[in-house]
Design an enzyme around this catalytic site. Sequence first.
Site: not given
Length: 785
Positions: A103, A307, A8
Amino acid sequence: MKTLVIAEKPDMGRNIARAIEPKAVNKKTHLEGERYIITWAIGHLVGLAEPDKYDDRYKKWRIEDLPIIPDSFKLVAYYKTRSQLKVISELAKQCSAIINACDAGREGQHIFALIQRHLKLRHPVQRLWISDLTPETIRHGFANLKDGSEFDNLTKAARARSEADWLVGMNGSRAFTTKHRELLSVGRVQTPVLALIYDREKQIEAFSSLTYYDVEASFSQENTNYSGKWQGERITDRKQAEAIAAKVKGQTGKIASYEAKDTREYPYKLYDLTLLQREANGKYGFTAKKTLDLAQSLYEKHKVITYPRTNSNYVTEQNIAEMHRALTSLQGTSYDSLVQQASRSFVHKNNRYVCNPAKVEDHHAILPTAKKAGSLSADEQKLYDMIVRRFLSHFYPPAQYKVHTVLTEVEKELFKTTIKQLLDLGWKIVYSGSEDGKKNSRRNKEEENEEVETDESFSVDKALEVLCTGSAVQEKETQPPKPFTEGTLLKAMESAGKQIEDEELREAIKDSGLGTPATRASTIERLKQVGYIGMQGKRIALTPKGRSAVELIRGAGIELLTSPEMTGQWERRLNEIARGQASDTAFMEKVKEFTVHIVNKVRSQPQADQAAFAQPEAPAKGRSRAAGGTRRRTAAGASAGTAGARPAATRAAAGEAAAKPGNARGGAGTRTAAGASGAQAAARAGGAAKSSAGVIGLCPRPGCGGTIFMGSKGYGCSNYKHGCGFVIWKKSKFGKTLSDTMVKSLIQKGSTNKLKFKSSSGQSYEGKLILADRNTGDLGMERVF
């Protein structure tokens, strides 16, 4: 042939390369190894086209042209990052397969899907689905790649969200703006959030304070002294309260009841993003966007947390071993003493306060990784410390208390005492002496007004008399609801479903709320940017423009657009689409019907008085800069950041996304495609955003939506402080001094009318100045023959 890996962002791509292709050659736009070529998006490279890409007539805003409902949505490449999109296209030709390493979530899936659709990539796709960027996790993820088709439903949900937001935001914003001659931004998430703020301010304004009186008495029994609060209906007559106080003072009484109960307090939930943002706002005053940015840096740059864009407070069984490794890695750090006292036996798969797979969807709770933190900035360290201490607390036993509840009767008057006696500090030792611990103690006292905490032993004998040694009357007033801070607004957004009266619907959307953890920060920033709210310290203040927007929407009979009900229904349906339980086609048909309904309602609405949007002059002293910045916007419709008036082709159209093309998740206020130097140039053009005079029109840069002002040296954008670098200099490089009319023609039509020029040899010819770059304002010249 090799396999193309599309991450990403660049940092993520480099982390992947270090883990799976450590000898990969760095070629700036990508890294090439023996098996893999690793490249990256830069957030969003592709977005939904604006209306004028479907028909030139949509360049002008006319309510007669609404609703705009494309048969199929066109995609456009963002100008500033088109070179990276070309890189991906060329690299794909050299590869036989692709790995989607964006992601792990709906938005990451959407970023990849847009690239795939726009470039018409037909390669077989596998999906990397990981929650942190440590080399071990990356290698494990590559060893367990999933087939891309497993995520088709998630792709459908992401696409439906994007196109639905475009329909409501684009049509709603154009309808209200053209009808009321004021730049008004409408979105299915931002509008209900604005309504939450509006309703809270109305409650505060309508609040009428009531004076009441508490009676508190002091008691003594042998060596035990304690106090109690009178029990009965609220007293509003001081004389009545004083009579009770006088009646019991000095009198003996009895213990009407006494109960001592052992209780345990378990650690607070592990952090999800919204909870982290709320607590960081309360503790440090961080905005939601700042917390998200710091968390992203800890995740991407430092790789010391997992994350962060998660909505879960729990982990799965597979994460238990990771948590144990992370605990070990904290040895020898500033947390060493806490690690030495911690016990791994408390973190196991049967501990439902930690491990609850049923409550983990895409991502588990935010955790520290096994990587030791290096040099963090002061603010990064503060956020990291919050995450680590929350994590460590779960390796400790529960705090233990004995709660004593006493009812004391004197002269037939009843007084209640609640004493919380600490027996074992347990996990609270992690916060011992910290501001967190003190704040929690204060919070408990607010919630349990009669409760007293102590670490001293306490007991009374029910068989013995009690002496009332003193009494007092305390005058109090009922308090209005508190204005929202970003922290309390985030909580309201998260629990918005609770405000819906329909019990069945409320239950159905209780886990939806307004927006997602990843978008709530940008929604709040959006409301600031379009001039609907300002900040007064930590307090969120509604502007006249924000107040009028809510009243106009409700006045048009579109209350649903201001209600959490609609966005909650959307989020529920999108989640069902992602799980394969609902049809994206049926969802979009309903959205189209609602879009038509909005336009029809606005079309029949009376036009608003322009005075409704006027920003009153703030006093010279006693106001915060942020609040003052909001008030400086004018009633002429030239408020900085009115992106909703000409919504971007991305989620900005629905008031939900960032101003940054190519990174719809970056949040309003991030540096845009024009870059910092462009923004500085816009500022040098004459501080355009500082004045309401000389408004030329709307900024043509995709995704901005600011307004173009005439400055002393040129024409700049009102969003220059937020990174927009669009500027047209008055003296052009083609020897022409530009007028307001010429600039207006450039930003609206893309060119001036015919002008006379002279060549270097002195020969005259006719031509037009053209807007060569809508992102920067650079001009070109086109000869007319």
